[in-house]
Design a protein around this motif. Structure first.
Motif, PDB file in Angstrom:
ATOM      1  N   ALA A 271       0.604  -1.331   0.037  1.00  0.00           N
ATOM      2  CA  ALA A 271       0.149   0.058  -0.396  1.00  0.00           C
ATOM      3  C   ALA A 271       0.882   1.348   0.597  1.00  0.00           C
ATOM      4  O   ALA A 271       0.354   2.050  -0.816  1.00  0.00           O
ATOM      5  CB  ALA A 271      -1.164  -0.470   1.393  1.00  0.00           C
ATOM      6  N   TYR A 272       2.147   1.323   0.518  1.00  0.00           N
ATOM      7  CA  TYR A 272       2.914   2.290   0.279  1.00  0.00           C
ATOM      8  C   TYR A 272       3.561   2.495  -0.845  1.00  0.00           C
ATOM      9  O   TYR A 272       3.660   3.965  -1.076  1.00  0.00           O
ATOM     10  CB  TYR A 272       3.906   2.295   1.791  1.00  0.00           C
ATOM     11  CG  TYR A 272       4.404   3.341   1.698  1.00  0.00           C
ATOM     12  CD1 TYR A 272       4.599   4.309   2.758  1.00  0.00           C
ATOM     13  CD2 TYR A 272       6.812   3.055   0.751  1.00  0.00           C
ATOM     14  CE1 TYR A 272       5.215   5.746   2.445  1.00  0.00           C
ATOM     15  CE2 TYR A 272       6.972   3.713   0.958  1.00  0.00           C
ATOM     16  CZ  TYR A 272       6.995   5.585   1.673  1.00  0.00           C
ATOM     17  OH  TYR A 272       7.626   6.792   1.689  1.00  0.00           O
ATOM     18  N   VAL A 273       4.036   0.968  -1.395  1.00  0.00           N
ATOM     19  CA  VAL A 273       4.451   1.557  -2.164  1.00  0.00           C
ATOM     20  C   VAL A 273       3.764   2.370  -3.828  1.00  0.00           C
ATOM     21  O   VAL A 273       4.185   2.984  -4.346  1.00  0.00           O
ATOM     22  CB  VAL A 273       4.779  -0.107  -2.712  1.00  0.00           C
ATOM     23  CG1 VAL A 273       5.947   0.221  -4.632  1.00  0.00           C
ATOM     24  CG2 VAL A 273       6.581  -0.491  -2.640  1.00  0.00           C
ATOM     25  N   CYS A 274       2.472   2.172  -3.241  1.00  0.00           N
ATOM     26  CA  CYS A 274       1.157   2.885  -4.286  1.00  0.00           C
ATOM     27  C   CYS A 274       1.150   3.736  -4.160  1.00  0.00           C
ATOM     28  O   CYS A 274       0.632   4.847  -5.259  1.00  0.00           O
ATOM     29  CB  CYS A 274      -0.242   2.170  -3.777  1.00  0.00           C
ATOM     30  SG  CYS A 274      -0.401   0.431  -4.684  1.00  0.00           S
ATOM     31  N   THR A 275       1.973   4.188  -3.124  1.00  0.00           N
ATOM     32  CA  THR A 275       1.575   6.034  -2.997  1.00  0.00           C
ATOM     33  C   THR A 275       2.982   6.611  -3.319  1.00  0.00           C
ATOM     34  O   THR A 275       2.773   8.201  -3.640  1.00  0.00           O
ATOM     35  CB  THR A 275       1.119   6.592  -1.342  1.00  0.00           C
ATOM     36  OG1 THR A 275       3.006   6.245  -0.984  1.00  0.00           O
ATOM     37  CG2 THR A 275       0.601   5.575  -0.609  1.00  0.00           C
ATOM     38  N   ARG A 276       4.085   6.033  -4.013  1.00  0.00           N
ATOM     39  CA  ARG A 276       4.669   6.765  -4.538  1.00  0.00           C
ATOM     40  C   ARG A 276       5.016   5.999  -5.764  1.00  0.00           C
ATOM     41  O   ARG A 276       4.514   5.395  -6.571  1.00  0.00           O
ATOM     42  CB  ARG A 276       5.724   5.696  -3.434  1.00  0.00           C
ATOM     43  CG  ARG A 276       6.329   6.061  -2.684  1.00  0.00           C
ATOM     44  CD  ARG A 276       6.124   8.179  -2.776  1.00  0.00           C
ATOM     45  NE  ARG A 276       6.143   8.429  -0.875  1.00  0.00           N
ATOM     46  CZ  ARG A 276       5.367   8.533  -0.278  1.00  0.00           C
ATOM     47  NH1 ARG A 276       4.032   8.984  -0.366  1.00  0.00           N
ATOM     48  NH2 ARG A 276       5.648   9.267   1.095  1.00  0.00           N
ATOM     49  N   PHE A 277       5.734   7.381  -7.254  1.00  0.00           N
ATOM     50  CA  PHE A 277       6.379   6.531  -7.978  1.00  0.00           C
ATOM     51  C   PHE A 277       7.205   5.746  -8.482  1.00  0.00           C
ATOM     52  O   PHE A 277       7.818   5.826  -7.610  1.00  0.00           O
ATOM     53  CB  PHE A 277       6.102   8.474  -9.031  1.00  0.00           C
ATOM     54  CG  PHE A 277       4.877   9.012  -9.208  1.00  0.00           C
ATOM     55  CD1 PHE A 277       3.758   7.886  -9.904  1.00  0.00           C
ATOM     56  CD2 PHE A 277       5.384  10.257  -8.577  1.00  0.00           C
ATOM     57  CE1 PHE A 277       2.796   9.361 -10.306  1.00  0.00           C
ATOM     58  CE2 PHE A 277       3.936  11.090  -8.557  1.00  0.00           C
ATOM     59  CZ  PHE A 277       2.555   9.963  -9.281  1.00  0.00           C
ATOM     60  N   GLY A 278       7.282   4.629  -9.293  1.00  0.00           N
ATOM     61  CA  GLY A 278       7.860   3.897  -9.572  1.00  0.00           C
ATOM     62  C   GLY A 278       7.904   3.212  -8.463  1.00  0.00           C
ATOM     63  O   GLY A 278       6.837   2.455  -7.681  1.00  0.00           O
ATOM     64  N   ALA A 279       8.389   1.392  -8.596  1.00  0.00           N
ATOM     65  CA  ALA A 279       8.799   0.078  -8.237  1.00  0.00           C
ATOM     66  C   ALA A 279       9.723   0.527  -7.449  1.00  0.00           C
ATOM     67  O   ALA A 279       9.310  -0.695  -6.152  1.00  0.00           O
ATOM     68  CB  ALA A 279       9.088  -0.865  -9.517  1.00  0.00           C
ATOM     69  N   MET A 280      10.699   1.371  -6.857  1.00  0.00           N
ATOM     70  CA  MET A 280      11.562   1.024  -5.855  1.00  0.00           C
ATOM     71  C   MET A 280      11.506   2.608  -4.941  1.00  0.00           C
ATOM     72  O   MET A 280      12.387   2.431  -4.872  1.00  0.00           O
ATOM     73  CB  MET A 280      12.830   1.046  -6.567  1.00  0.00           C
ATOM     74  CG  MET A 280      13.168   0.009  -7.191  1.00  0.00           C
ATOM     75  SD  MET A 280      14.563  -1.115  -8.248  1.00  0.00           S
ATOM     76  CE  MET A 280      14.740  -1.996  -8.532  1.00  0.00           C
ATOM     77  N   PRO A 281      10.594   3.076  -3.988  1.00  0.00           N
ATOM     78  CA  PRO A 281      10.329   4.108  -3.391  1.00  0.00           C
ATOM     79  C   PRO A 281      11.596   2.794  -1.829  1.00  0.00           C
ATOM     80  O   PRO A 281      11.140   1.996  -1.752  1.00  0.00           O
ATOM     81  CB  PRO A 281       9.271   4.647  -2.702  1.00  0.00           C
ATOM     82  CG  PRO A 281       8.347   3.428  -3.570  1.00  0.00           C
ATOM     83  CD  PRO A 281       9.348   2.077  -4.265  1.00  0.00           C
ATOM     84  N   GLU A 282      12.252   4.442  -1.015  1.00  0.00           N
ATOM     85  CA  GLU A 282      12.738   4.217  -0.159  1.00  0.00           C
ATOM     86  C   GLU A 282      12.048   3.509   1.473  1.00  0.00           C
ATOM     87  O   GLU A 282      10.429   4.881   1.031  1.00  0.00           O
ATOM     88  CB  GLU A 282      13.827   4.839   0.168  1.00  0.00           C
ATOM     89  CG  GLU A 282      14.489   4.736   1.512  1.00  0.00           C
ATOM     90  CD  GLU A 282      15.436   5.893   1.600  1.00  0.00           C
ATOM     91  OE1 GLU A 282      15.859   5.689   2.760  1.00  0.00           O
ATOM     92  OE2 GLU A 282      15.836   6.766   1.413  1.00  0.00           O
ATOM     93  N   LEU A 283      11.639   3.002   1.981  1.00  0.00           N
ATOM     94  CA  LEU A 283      10.877   2.013   3.129  1.00  0.00           C
ATOM     95  C   LEU A 283      10.830   3.162   3.555  1.00  0.00           C
ATOM     96  O   LEU A 283      12.038   3.256   4.329  1.00  0.00           O
ATOM     97  CB  LEU A 283      10.497   1.232   3.071  1.00  0.00           C
ATOM     98  CG  LEU A 283       9.524   0.157   1.366  1.00  0.00           C
ATOM     99  CD1 LEU A 283       9.683  -1.644   1.748  1.00  0.00           C
ATOM    100  CD2 LEU A 283       8.681   0.033   0.688  1.00  0.00           C
ATOM    101  N   PRO A 284      10.183   4.035   4.897  1.00  0.00           N
ATOM    102  CA  PRO A 284      10.295   4.653   5.924  1.00  0.00           C
ATOM    103  C   PRO A 284      10.353   3.116   6.888  1.00  0.00           C
ATOM    104  O   PRO A 284      10.202   2.424   6.649  1.00  0.00           O
ATOM    105  CB  PRO A 284       8.886   5.633   6.342  1.00  0.00           C
ATOM    106  CG  PRO A 284       8.251   3.999   5.896  1.00  0.00           C
ATOM    107  CD  PRO A 284       8.213   3.644   4.257  1.00  0.00           C
ATOM    108  N   GLY A 285      11.074   3.426   7.987  1.00  0.00           N
ATOM    109  CA  GLY A 285      11.662   3.081   9.165  1.00  0.00           C
ATOM    110  C   GLY A 285      10.179   1.912   9.215  1.00  0.00           C
ATOM    111  O   GLY A 285      10.388   1.174  10.291  1.00  0.00           O
ATOM    112  N   HIS A 286       9.228   3.046   9.519  1.00  0.00           N
ATOM    113  CA  HIS A 286       7.615   2.504  11.009  1.00  0.00           C
ATOM    114  C   HIS A 286       7.097   0.758   9.880  1.00  0.00           C
ATOM    115  O   HIS A 286       6.616  -0.026  10.697  1.00  0.00           O
ATOM    116  CB  HIS A 286       6.776   2.796  10.624  1.00  0.00           C
ATOM    117  CG  HIS A 286       6.236   3.541   9.316  1.00  0.00           C
ATOM    118  ND1 HIS A 286       6.566   4.620   8.931  1.00  0.00           N
ATOM    119  CD2 HIS A 286       4.732   3.389   8.792  1.00  0.00           C
ATOM    120  CE1 HIS A 286       5.745   4.622   7.876  1.00  0.00           C
ATOM    121  NE2 HIS A 286       4.862   3.512   8.019  1.00  0.00           N
ATOM    122  N   ILE A 287       7.446   0.175   8.720  1.00  0.00           N
ATOM    123  CA  ILE A 287       7.691  -0.179   7.354  1.00  0.00           C
ATOM    124  C   ILE A 287       8.288  -1.592   7.763  1.00  0.00           C
ATOM    125  O   ILE A 287       7.890  -2.395   8.110  1.00  0.00           O
ATOM    126  CB  ILE A 287       7.079   0.218   6.078  1.00  0.00           C
ATOM    127  CG1 ILE A 287       5.946   1.443   5.861  1.00  0.00           C
ATOM    128  CG2 ILE A 287       6.968  -1.335   5.310  1.00  0.00           C
ATOM    129  CD1 ILE A 287       4.327   1.304   5.680  1.00  0.00           C
TER     130      ILE A 287
END
Length: 290
Positions: A271-287
């Protein structure tokens, strides 16, 4: 954390409306497991061209392992159109470098160290890469107790019953979406309403992951079914969301989480990745935190 976590198959440039970004399910998978603290490695091939040089440079900058020999074919690319709901439509170039992945000594050594492997059907559209992927899977020692994930990823017409069946014979986890399940059900004449159970039984699967877009996702494991609703988010695009789901689910299992907990992590990550453009966003620590 010991052992290599491998994504093997296609690597390519996603040509998105807002610019070019690295993509390909195996590379996306390897990148995201790396963010969970594992030693992720992407295995593919790139061309002897500027796109290949840039691909390797950007992947290595993401702190993930890269094992991608240079071959005499162009580095892969895919034109992606994204509709108003953020859903992508792919136009995948043919006869790309990743259609010609060689089985090298280094790739063989990596197989010996693999604790988990994720592969799909797309890179098996060519005989050469298919042979390499099958040989890699067959080279992973059973003593490693590996997670072998077939993230089926049916794209365009780049699959066949033979490819799907031989892949199912080698995996212990199947990841499939609802549209793909309909195709596979027809392919194997599975009983209506019981397709997941039939696949688990027929191919002796440990787990089956079924994603249904906004309608949630299911994990079938040991006779128990876990369901997670899809979190409601503002979607930028859904490119790579399924790959991040697979990666985070595998990472959570490997760190000792229960299937239910791993499923929760996977749903939240994708779900978080869907909020960012592209397939490789940096994931936040809480994830990524346990």
């Amino acid at each position: 954390m010991k052992g290599k976590i491998v994504g093997i198959g296609e690597v390519l440039w996603d040509e998105l409306p807002d610019g070019r970004k690295i993509g390909g399910a195996p590379a996306n998978f390897a990148y995201h497991v790396t963010q969970f603290g594992f030693d992720g490695v992407a295995v593919s091939a790139v061309g002897k061209d500027a796109s290949g040089v840039e691909m390797l440079r950007e992947l290595e900058a993401k702190k993930m392992g890269v094992l991608m020999p240079e071959v005499d074919y162009p580095t892969g690319s895919v034109a992606i159109k994204v509709d108003a709901a953020g859903v992508p439509e792919y136009d995948i170039r043919t006869d790309a470098a990743w259609d010609h992945i060689p089985f090298t000594d280094s790739i063989g050594q990596l197989a010996a160290e693999a604790k988990a492997v994720c592969f799909g059907s797309l890179a098996q559209r060519s005989a050469e890469s298919r042979a390499t992927i099958m040989r890699f899977l067959d080279s992973v020692p059973a003593a490693n107790n590996p997670l072998i994930v077939f993230d089926i990823n049916l794209r365009q017409n780049f699959y066949s019953r033979e490819v799907v069946e031989s892949s199912l014979d080698r995996c212990n986890i199947l990841k499939i979406n609802d549209e793909e399940l309909a195709v596979v059900s027809e392919m194997f004449r599975l009983p209506e309403g019981e397709a997941c159970a039939a696949l688990i039984d027929r191919f002796d699967l440990d787990k089956l992951i079924l994603t249904c877009g906004t309608d949630g996702s299911y994990v079938y494991s040991g006779g128990v079914v876990s369901f997670q609703p899809t979190p409601v988010v503002e979607v930028a695009d859904t490119v790579g969301a399924g790959d991040s789901f697979t990666a985070s689910f595998v990472a959570a299992l490997l760190r000792g989480d229960t299937v239910t907990r791993a499923h929760e992590v996977a749903a939240r990550t994708s779900a978080y990745v869907c909020t960012r453009f592209g397939a490789m966003p940096e994931l936040p620590g809480h994830i990524t935190a346990r």
